[in-house]
Scaffold this motif. Structure first.
Motif, PDB file in Angstrom:
ATOM      1  N   ASP A 131       1.168  -1.451   0.025  1.00 61.72           N
ATOM      2  CA  ASP A 131      -0.010  -0.099   0.617  1.00 61.72           C
ATOM      3  C   ASP A 131       0.708   1.398   0.206  1.00 61.72           C
ATOM      4  O   ASP A 131       1.974   0.969   0.259  1.00 61.72           O
ATOM      5  CB  ASP A 131      -0.904   0.039   1.370  1.00 61.72           C
ATOM      6  CG  ASP A 131      -0.016   0.246   2.753  1.00 61.72           C
ATOM      7  OD1 ASP A 131       0.620   0.294   2.576  1.00 61.72           O
ATOM      8  OD2 ASP A 131      -0.902   0.131   3.403  1.00 61.72           O
ATOM      9  N   LEU A 137       0.668  -6.254   1.040  1.00 62.53           N
ATOM     10  CA  LEU A 137      -0.862  -5.966   1.221  1.00 62.53           C
ATOM     11  C   LEU A 137      -1.916  -7.613   0.305  1.00 62.53           C
ATOM     12  O   LEU A 137      -2.374  -8.530   1.232  1.00 62.53           O
ATOM     13  CB  LEU A 137      -1.518  -4.945   0.099  1.00 62.53           C
ATOM     14  CG  LEU A 137      -1.931  -4.032   0.796  1.00 62.53           C
ATOM     15  CD1 LEU A 137      -1.959  -3.180  -0.490  1.00 62.53           C
ATOM     16  CD2 LEU A 137      -2.522  -3.213   1.384  1.00 62.53           C
ATOM     17  N   GLU A 170      -5.789  -1.394  -2.462  1.00 66.06           N
ATOM     18  CA  GLU A 170      -5.517  -0.475  -1.034  1.00 66.06           C
ATOM     19  C   GLU A 170      -7.151   0.313  -1.432  1.00 66.06           C
ATOM     20  O   GLU A 170      -7.474   0.000   0.238  1.00 66.06           O
ATOM     21  CB  GLU A 170      -4.305   0.453  -0.926  1.00 66.06           C
ATOM     22  CG  GLU A 170      -4.265   1.343  -0.009  1.00 66.06           C
ATOM     23  CD  GLU A 170      -3.200   2.075  -0.287  1.00 66.06           C
ATOM     24  OE1 GLU A 170      -2.896   2.786   1.046  1.00 66.06           O
ATOM     25  OE2 GLU A 170      -2.521   2.275  -1.102  1.00 66.06           O
TER      26      GLU A 170
END
Length: 843
Positions: A131, A137, A170
């Motif tokens: 992110d 992530l 994100e």
């Protein structure tokens, strides 16, 4: 399918550039966002780069090293998502680290990755996704079943689109977080609103669990409250545990939720199966336990479980902690409300349940509050009607109210103030009032509050008790006088009888003796009435039906009443038997009939009724002498002049009469009173001036059910004779001489003694048989009963006959200790004496 032109273009370096490939992929995903973007991305990458597999994976909790795919494209078409663990896979070298490319032989490099083997993967390229803050992530991966021929081109393309995928992931996470936060806020708002009303603890728990599960979708939720006595956590409501018992109890020392209860802080267990306090069967994933606590008081615990380990996030912790606070406050409020309700219930139970009237009134007479006992005491239909009443109007004597207010003004408290009040139905009752004045800050009386106790029954019993004491005192005096009179009348009547018997009817002295005898008999009747009043009259009770007495007396009663008084009878067909002296019962009925007749000088009706009555508490409260049990009631009602309350207070006293001089002795009703008392009963009178009177006689129901035939008059015969020896013991010289003069002419040998000691000496000096002891009961030097015991012990065949001016009840208490005996009450005639002596000797 493989695109054959792709590698041809790569071999011709200038025929297709990297920019063209990027442009083609970018165009394919340019307009997409969210889930569509990820699905378009993996499709374009797989088709453009000629890959067999392409997927985007997300790792929600880096510490758990677990991947969940978002989009998958396999063998030319979209495929379903899947999950796998990072360890021992090529993805482990990529996630959170760097882009990795394995152009060939990837299975040999990662032999423990079964997925590579199952799908026959030869080459692998993976790019990590970060992110904007550099937090890992997930990853973007492409794979091929054959070696890569242009790995640099693939890695460059993947690196470029990994950044775009990371940005979208994100954004997706932020949106999901915002949505989750909104759902959480909505859930908390709905929970607070749902629990804001006054609910029971059980309903609070049920609504809370239902709302959280429906809104947020947790797998297992349970609300447990602490049992203050045992310390158990007792489940009040749950969702997701269909097999949980209705009243699931977790004892101390069991279950991971105990930690939250003991510490008062939330407790997170990533995997309950690894916890030392794990109870088999109570879950298999993560568990988050939040204490239900307000002001350091732990009331219970909110238990939330997931299906899999390590499933809770920081958002979950914050949300469930906030929810637990809402639930705890609702429970606290519910308990406070419940405590108030219980206190109010106790107050109302005490206020309305206390058996005295409670009130609060203003000085001008407005009733502010009253309990149910006061409503019933004053015969109002309900509390609302009572509150509209004016208590000043209740007072029978208005001066009592003024006196009460004066006392209150002076002392600010009044204790045991007795007065009479008039109920709403008109009945007058006696009450005892105890109250205090409540003043405002200026010292002025704001209102009164106090209690009223109904003492009507107490007053009635008190009057009955005083009357009974007075009657008992008069009775004792009467009995003593009657005893002395009986001795005198025995002599007078007996000598008059003997004189009349010896004189011819033509002799003037015969008529004189007859008048002496008649006067003496009337005197004896008066004494008998006095003895009846004092309950000292000799009685011979038998089991009988009062209806038989009334029916047998029908002719006599009609003659007594005369033609102007109509007689009516209402006799119960199933009347219980009583045990009473039939002669006495006849006397009661005649006396009441005569009294009724005299109260109806202009004529009227006399009604005789009989009925059965099981005595209940209401009757017992009104009659001091009554005992629980069954009674037969004889009612005598007339339509005469009636009596005032002042007259009714004295009607049973000897010689009290409202008739003119010479028209009554005043002993009729006192005789009734004594006979009823002597036979174990009691009586009541109701009368109003001008409305007549009702006398009710209550006699106990006899245990024996077989009734005896009523006695029939015995024909007169001559004096029976005999030759036996009789020891006569009498302290009164005239009576002793009289009895001797009656018995000796009949052939008996009479030995005389004036007292106990003289009698013992006479018996000692007389060795021949003594057949009968004829003795007075009460003598100066000892009782006749003691003499009888001694002589009977010496002479077992001795017959015993007691004589006395008192009734046989004087012997009743000693009956069991005495040998068999007979009794003859004074005054008696020579014929009665002769018959009784003969009866005893022959018995």
């Amino acid at each position: 399918m493989t695109n054959p032109s792709f590698y041809h273009l790569l071999d011709e370096q200038n025929q297709k550039t990297l920019e063209d490939i990027i442009r083609n992929v970018a165009i394919g995903v340019f307009t997409s966002t969210g889930e569509t973007f990820f699905h378009s991305l993996v499709k374009c990458l797989a088709q453009t780069l000629n890959m067999d597999f392409a997927f985007v994976g997300e790792v929600k909790d880096p510490a758990q090293q677990h991947v969940e795919t978002i989009a998958v494209y396999r063998d030319g078409q979209p495929a379903g998502n899947f999950e796998y663990d990072l360890p021992y896979t090529p993805c482990e070298t990529v996630f959170g680290k760097k882009l990795c490319c394995y152009p060939k032989g990837v299975q040999e490099l990662f032999p423990r990755d079964k997925g590579l083997v199952r799908f026959g993967i030869e080459s692998y390229v993976g790019a990590p996704l970060f992110d904007s803050q550099g937090q890992a992530l997930g990853l973007l991966v492409v794979m091929r079943r054959r070696p890569l021929r242009a790995p640099e081109l693939v890695t460059n393309v993947l690196k470029i689109f990994a950044a775009r995928a990371a940005t979208e992931l994100e954004r997706r996470r932020k949106e999901a977080s915002l949505e989750a936060h909104a759902r959480a806020q909505t859930a908390l708002f709905n929970l607070s609103a749902d629990l804001s009303t006054t609910l029971s603890e059980k309903e609070i728990c049920r609504r809370a669990v239902h709302g959280l599960q429906e809104t947020l979708g947790y797998a297992h939720l349970g609300l447990f409250l602490l049992d203050e006595e045992t310390g158990d956590r007792v489940m009040q409501a749950s969702r997701g545990w269909p097999d949980a018992p209705k009243d699931w109890r977790i004892p101390p020392g069991h279950g991971v939720s105990e930690r939250a209860v003991l510490t008062g802080e939330p407790a997170y267990t990533p995997d309950v199966r690894q916890a030392s306090a794990y109870v088999p069967g109570l879950g298999s994933g993560a568990e988050f336990d939040v204490p239900l606590k307000v002001d350091d008081e732990v009331m219970g615990v909110l238990m939330v479980e997931s299906k899999e380990p390590n499933a809770f996030t920081e958002n979950d912790f914050a949300l469930l902690t906030a929810a637990a606070n809402v639930i705890a406050l609702a429970l606290k409020r519910a308990r406070e409300v419940q405590a108030v309700q219980k206190a109010e219930a106790r107050y109302h139970s005490l206020f309305d349940g206390v058996p005295v009237g409670l009130y609060r009134t203003t000085p001008d007479g407005q009733i502010l509050e009253a309990n149910q006992s006061l409503v019933e005491m004053l015969a109002y239909p309900d509390r609302k009607t009572l509150l509209r009443a004016n208590p000043i109007a209740w007072y029978v004597n208005p001066e009592d109210r003024l006196h009460w207010q004066q006392l209150m003004a002076q002392q600010k408290v009044v204790r045991n103030f007795e007065t009479q009040l008039r109920r709403q139905d008109g009945e007058i009752i006696w009450v005892r009032d105890t109250a205090r004045a409540v003043c405002n800050e200026g010292g002025e009386i704001h209102y009164y509050e106090g209690s009223l106790e109904d003492i009507t029954a107490h007053k009635r019993l008190e009057a009955q008790y005083l009357q009974a004491q007075k009657m008992e005192a008069v009775g004792r005096l009467t009995a003593g006088i009657a005893h002395d009179f009986n001795n005198l009348l025995t002599v007078i009547n007996s000598y008059a009888f003997m004189i009349r018997r010896q004189l011819p009817a033509t002799n003037p002295l015969h008529e004189m003796a007859e008048q002496i005898l008649l006067s003496g008999q009337r005197a004896a009747d008066l004494v008998g009435q006095l003895l009846a009043f004092s309950r000292k009259q000799t009685a011979n009770p038998v089991t009988l039906n009062p209806n038989d007495i009334i029916l047998q007396m029908d002719g006599l009663l009609r003659r007594v009443l005369g033609e102007d008084v109509r007689l009516a009878t209402h006799l119960a067909s199933d009347l219980w038997p009583v045990k009473a002296d039939p002669n006495q019962l006849e006397q009661v009925i005649v006396n009441l009939a005569v009294n009724a007749r005299d109260a109806m000088p202009g004529g009227g009706r006399l009604i005789l009724e009989t009925s059965n009555l099981p005595m209940d508490e209401a009757h017992l409260a009104r009659h001091l002498d009554a005992s629980p049990g069954d009674y037969v009631v004889l009612s005598v009602t007339d339509t005469g002049t009636g009596m005032s309350p002042e007259v009714m207070e004295h009607i049973f006293e000897p010689f009290f009469t409202t008739k003119e001089v010479g028209q009554g002795s005043g002993l009729g009703l006192s005789t009734v009173y004594g006979i009823v008392q002597q036979n174990g009963g009691f009586l009541s009178v109701y009368s109003e001036v001008g409305q007549g009177s009702t006398f009710k006689i209550y006699l106990p129901r006899a245990q024996e059910t077989t009734t005896h035939p009523l006695p029939t008059p015995q024909p007169r015969t001559d004096l029976p004779t005999g030759e036996e020896t009789i020891l006569l013991v009498e302290d009164d010289d005239m009576v002793r001489e009289l009895i001797q003069s009656v018995l000796e002419p009949l052939g008996y040998t009479v030995l005389l003694a004036a007292g106990k000691e003289e009698a013992l000496n006479v018996a000692r000096r007389h060795p021949a048989p003594i057949h009968l002891l004829l003795t007075d009961v009460v003598m100066p030097d000892g009782s006749g009963t003691a003499l009888a015991e001694i002589l009977h012990a010496q002479r077992p065949d001795l017959k015993i006959l007691f004589i006395s001016g008192y009734s046989w009840t004087i012997l009743e208490q000693q009956k069991r200790q005495l040998p068999p005996f007979a009794f003859l009450q004074k005054p008696f005639a020579p014929l009665q004496l002769a018959r009784k002596v003969r009866e005893v000797l022959d018995g």
